[in-house]
Scaffold this motif. Structure first.
Motif, PDB file in Angstrom:
ATOM      1  N   GLY A 164     -35.829  57.387 -67.356  1.00 43.50           N
ATOM      2  CA  GLY A 164     -36.288  58.054 -66.309  1.00 43.50           C
ATOM      3  C   GLY A 164     -35.122  58.000 -65.051  1.00 43.50           C
ATOM      4  N   MET A 165     -33.916  57.993 -65.426  1.00 44.08           N
ATOM      5  CA  MET A 165     -33.020  57.767 -64.115  1.00 44.08           C
ATOM      6  C   MET A 165     -32.743  59.062 -63.548  1.00 44.08           C
ATOM      7  N   ASP A 166     -33.038  60.094 -64.328  1.00 41.78           N
ATOM      8  CA  ASP A 166     -32.916  61.666 -63.748  1.00 41.78           C
ATOM      9  C   ASP A 166     -33.748  61.716 -62.615  1.00 41.78           C
ATOM     10  N   ARG A 167     -35.014  61.404 -62.909  1.00 43.43           N
ATOM     11  CA  ARG A 167     -36.139  61.961 -62.061  1.00 43.43           C
ATOM     12  C   ARG A 167     -36.020  60.709 -60.734  1.00 43.43           C
ATOM     13  N   LEU A 168     -35.522  59.651 -61.136  1.00 42.24           N
ATOM     14  CA  LEU A 168     -35.236  58.838 -59.920  1.00 42.24           C
ATOM     15  C   LEU A 168     -34.481  59.342 -59.132  1.00 42.24           C
ATOM     16  N   ILE A 169     -33.202  59.790 -59.440  1.00 40.02           N
ATOM     17  CA  ILE A 169     -32.290  60.281 -58.638  1.00 40.02           C
ATOM     18  C   ILE A 169     -32.787  61.412 -57.731  1.00 40.02           C
ATOM     19  N   ASP A 170     -33.485  62.460 -58.544  1.00 37.26           N
ATOM     20  CA  ASP A 170     -34.320  63.615 -57.883  1.00 37.26           C
ATOM     21  C   ASP A 170     -35.329  62.949 -56.731  1.00 37.26           C
ATOM     22  N   TRP A 171     -35.950  62.024 -57.005  1.00 35.64           N
ATOM     23  CA  TRP A 171     -36.870  61.439 -55.861  1.00 35.64           C
ATOM     24  C   TRP A 171     -36.170  60.763 -54.821  1.00 35.64           C
ATOM     25  N   PHE A 172     -35.062  60.099 -55.139  1.00 37.11           N
ATOM     26  CA  PHE A 172     -33.867  59.503 -54.084  1.00 37.11           C
ATOM     27  C   PHE A 172     -33.363  60.741 -53.077  1.00 37.11           C
ATOM     28  N   SER A 173     -33.224  61.697 -53.824  1.00 37.94           N
ATOM     29  CA  SER A 173     -32.453  62.790 -52.966  1.00 37.94           C
ATOM     30  C   SER A 173     -33.694  63.435 -52.048  1.00 37.94           C
ATOM     31  N   LEU A 174     -34.944  63.214 -52.203  1.00 38.02           N
ATOM     32  CA  LEU A 174     -35.793  63.782 -51.333  1.00 38.02           C
ATOM     33  C   LEU A 174     -36.148  62.788 -50.200  1.00 38.02           C
ATOM     34  N   MET A 175     -35.683  61.841 -50.103  1.00 30.00           N
ATOM     35  CA  MET A 175     -35.999  60.778 -48.915  1.00 30.00           C
ATOM     36  C   MET A 175     -35.611  61.559 -47.499  1.00 30.00           C
ATOM     37  N   GLU A 176     -36.295  61.005 -46.624  1.00 32.09           N
ATOM     38  CA  GLU A 176     -35.941  61.504 -45.274  1.00 32.09           C
ATOM     39  C   GLU A 176     -35.084  60.552 -44.426  1.00 32.09           C
ATOM     40  N   ILE A 177     -35.078  59.485 -44.964  1.00 33.89           N
ATOM     41  CA  ILE A 177     -34.329  58.269 -44.266  1.00 33.89           C
ATOM     42  C   ILE A 177     -33.293  57.946 -45.312  1.00 33.89           C
ATOM     43  N   GLY A 178     -31.867  57.800 -44.948  1.00 31.88           N
ATOM     44  CA  GLY A 178     -30.592  57.597 -45.479  1.00 31.88           C
ATOM     45  C   GLY A 178     -30.721  56.217 -46.295  1.00 31.88           C
ATOM     46  N   ALA A 179     -30.258  56.124 -47.370  1.00 38.05           N
ATOM     47  CA  ALA A 179     -30.224  54.741 -48.104  1.00 38.05           C
ATOM     48  C   ALA A 179     -29.305  54.901 -49.362  1.00 38.05           C
ATOM     49  N   ASN A 180     -28.908  53.659 -49.941  1.00 31.73           N
ATOM     50  CA  ASN A 180     -27.903  53.680 -50.875  1.00 31.73           C
ATOM     51  C   ASN A 180     -28.517  53.338 -52.353  1.00 31.73           C
ATOM     52  N   LEU A 181     -28.067  53.771 -53.284  1.00 26.18           N
ATOM     53  CA  LEU A 181     -28.730  53.318 -54.750  1.00 26.18           C
ATOM     54  C   LEU A 181     -27.569  52.962 -55.669  1.00 26.18           C
ATOM     55  N   ILE A 182     -27.595  51.648 -56.284  1.00 23.67           N
ATOM     56  CA  ILE A 182     -26.851  51.519 -57.343  1.00 23.67           C
ATOM     57  C   ILE A 182     -27.791  51.584 -58.790  1.00 23.67           C
ATOM     58  N   ILE A 183     -27.112  52.088 -59.532  1.00 25.93           N
ATOM     59  CA  ILE A 183     -27.740  52.174 -61.097  1.00 25.93           C
ATOM     60  C   ILE A 183     -26.850  51.530 -62.066  1.00 25.93           C
ATOM     61  N   LEU A 184     -27.526  50.447 -62.756  1.00 28.00           N
ATOM     62  CA  LEU A 184     -26.727  49.618 -63.660  1.00 28.00           C
ATOM     63  C   LEU A 184     -27.105  49.941 -65.042  1.00 28.00           C
ATOM     64  N   GLY A 185     -26.183  50.387 -65.788  1.00 24.56           N
ATOM     65  CA  GLY A 185     -26.731  50.685 -67.332  1.00 24.56           C
ATOM     66  C   GLY A 185     -25.285  51.552 -67.716  1.00 24.56           C
ATOM     67  N   ASP A 186     -25.496  51.565 -69.325  1.00 25.25           N
ATOM     68  CA  ASP A 186     -24.811  52.669 -70.179  1.00 25.25           C
ATOM     69  C   ASP A 186     -25.680  53.325 -70.770  1.00 25.25           C
ATOM     70  N   GLY A 187     -25.303  54.418 -71.432  1.00 20.13           N
ATOM     71  CA  GLY A 187     -26.177  55.254 -72.352  1.00 20.13           C
ATOM     72  C   GLY A 187     -25.803  56.803 -72.307  1.00 20.13           C
ATOM     73  N   PRO A 188     -26.365  57.461 -73.300  1.00 19.14           N
ATOM     74  CA  PRO A 188     -26.049  58.769 -73.697  1.00 19.14           C
ATOM     75  C   PRO A 188     -26.046  59.727 -72.638  1.00 19.14           C
ATOM     76  N   GLU A 189     -26.930  59.690 -71.273  1.00 24.12           N
ATOM     77  CA  GLU A 189     -27.048  60.661 -70.184  1.00 24.12           C
ATOM     78  C   GLU A 189     -26.247  60.423 -69.011  1.00 24.12           C
ATOM     79  N   ARG A 190     -25.141  59.318 -69.304  1.00 20.61           N
ATOM     80  CA  ARG A 190     -24.255  59.097 -67.935  1.00 20.61           C
ATOM     81  C   ARG A 190     -23.763  60.529 -67.323  1.00 20.61           C
TER      82      ARG A 190
END
Length: 368
Positions: free
Chosen positions: A208-234
């Motif tokens: 569910g990394m795709d929806r995690l990015i969607d949720w992150f984009s809706l934040m009101e406060i600025g933050a950084n996100l690191i995603i660690l991993g390989d796979g077909p959806e990169r």
């Protein structure tokens, strides 16, 4: 010591949670037992974790289906006394091969690492999974799962309850703390002082990394996100990051053999999974004393929170609540001004201790 041969079987040495658990157990068992590790192939970074005293039998196959005949031959020739195997689809083929070989070991233990329903859904012919659980799994002496909700699904699919044993995943807290203090190269953000979130997992639909990015984009406060991993959806995930205008604040890094320095620096570790067994990433984050925010589909974590005191684990009930929790963590971090470092003491419940868990597995594998 067991007199006969002990086979511990897994598809390969890829960096998933099921493989990590098996390598942890192999390391523990190899102290007192002569272990043979049987794999479809030697692919994956965890081959480095295989103790040098262990034997390795590589079937040189690219799929479990392709390994049916080699497994039959292996069991007929080697006649192992004990067999321990993991992952649903692989277990199906192994049990079929064992039955066709005519060999009957003293003990067969299967480990169910994920949701049985998700295993069946992943198969093109779903009847294979239903038959596998109802008939092949019931030929094993024990079926081990890592959470009560996985046990309930196994029963629903026809596995006899008296064969099922619930044992949590082993977590080596001391080793995690040691590795977390290693120096790592972090990605460059435009504003590295912002609150930091980290998510670790294969870049696949399940995580569910795709929806995690969607949720992150809706934040009101600025933050950084690191995603660690390989796979077909990169590529799709990178496109989504760009479409949200988050290239300066969301970075995808390749699979890391040691993700713990990144997790240690995080203000919270995130799981957006659509289904899970018992996610190791959450347990390891708790072992570092980190806040964990997990999706509501992580049912085993919800059960853990309902039955144990785990204040650092949060499971929002809705997508909106998940975003609100991200903002809450970011707000606290912004007000504090400094990142929250790992605690000296783990907040993980003691039942996950690697020695305790290994002992439970040892009892059903090697006990009388």
């Amino acid at each position: 010591m067991v007199d006969g041969k002990i086979f511990i079987c897994l598809p390969d040495f890829s960096g998933g949670g099921a493989e990590k658990v098996m390598m942890t157990l192999i390391k523990a068992f190899a102290v007192e037992h002569e272990i043979t590790c049987v794999v479809l192939n030697e692919n994956g970074p965890f081959i480095e974790k295989l103790p040098s005293v262990c034997h390795l039998k590589n079937l040189n196959c690219f799929s479990a289906k392709q390994a049916l005949i080699p497994m039959i031959r292996l069991f007929r020739v080697e006649k192992p006394e004990i067999i321990f195997s993991t992952l649903g689809y692989f277990n199906f083929v192994l049990m079929l091969a064992l039955w066709l070989s005519g060999h009957r070991p003293r003990r067969v233990v299967l480990r169910e690492a994920n949701s049985p329903a998700s295993t069946i859904d992943s198969l093109a012919a779903k009847w294979i999974g239903k038959v596998g659980y109802r008939f092949l799994y019931n030929q094993a002496n024990h079926v081990v799962c890592n959470a009560q909700y996985v046990s309930s699904q196994l029963v629903d699919f026809g596995v006899k309850s008296e064969r099922i044993v619930v044992i949590p995943n082993p977590v080596d807290v001391r080793e995690i703390h040691r590795l977390a203090n290693k120096k790592m190269i972090f990605p460059k953000f435009n504003n590295p002082s912002l609150p930091l979130f980290v998510s670790v997992g294969r870049l696949s639909t399940q995580k569910g990394m795709d929806r995690l990015i969607d949720w992150f984009s809706l934040m009101e406060i600025g933050a950084n996100l690191i995603i660690l991993g390989d796979g077909p959806e990169r590529l799709d995930l990178e496109k989504k990051i760009s479409n949200h205008g988050l290239n300066d604040r969301v970075k995808i890094m390749n699979f890391q053999k040691n993700p713990f320095p990144y997790m240690k620096r995080a203000d919270a570790v995130l799981l957006g999974s659509l289904w899970e067994g018992l996610p190791n990433v959450a347990l390891e984050a708790l072992a570092l004393g980190k806040t964990v925010i997990a999706s509501r589909e992580c049912k085993s974590l919800q059960q853990m929170k309902d039955t144990k005191d785990v204040p650092d684990l949060t499971i929002p009930a809705t997508d909106k609540a998940f975003v609100e929790e991200l903002d809450n963590i970011a707000r606290i971090r912004s007000e504090r001004g400094t990142p929250r470092l790992a605690k000296l003491c783990s907040s993980l419940p003691s039942g996950f201790d690697v020695q305790k868990v290994s002992s439970k597995y040892g009892s059903i594998l090697f006990g009388d």
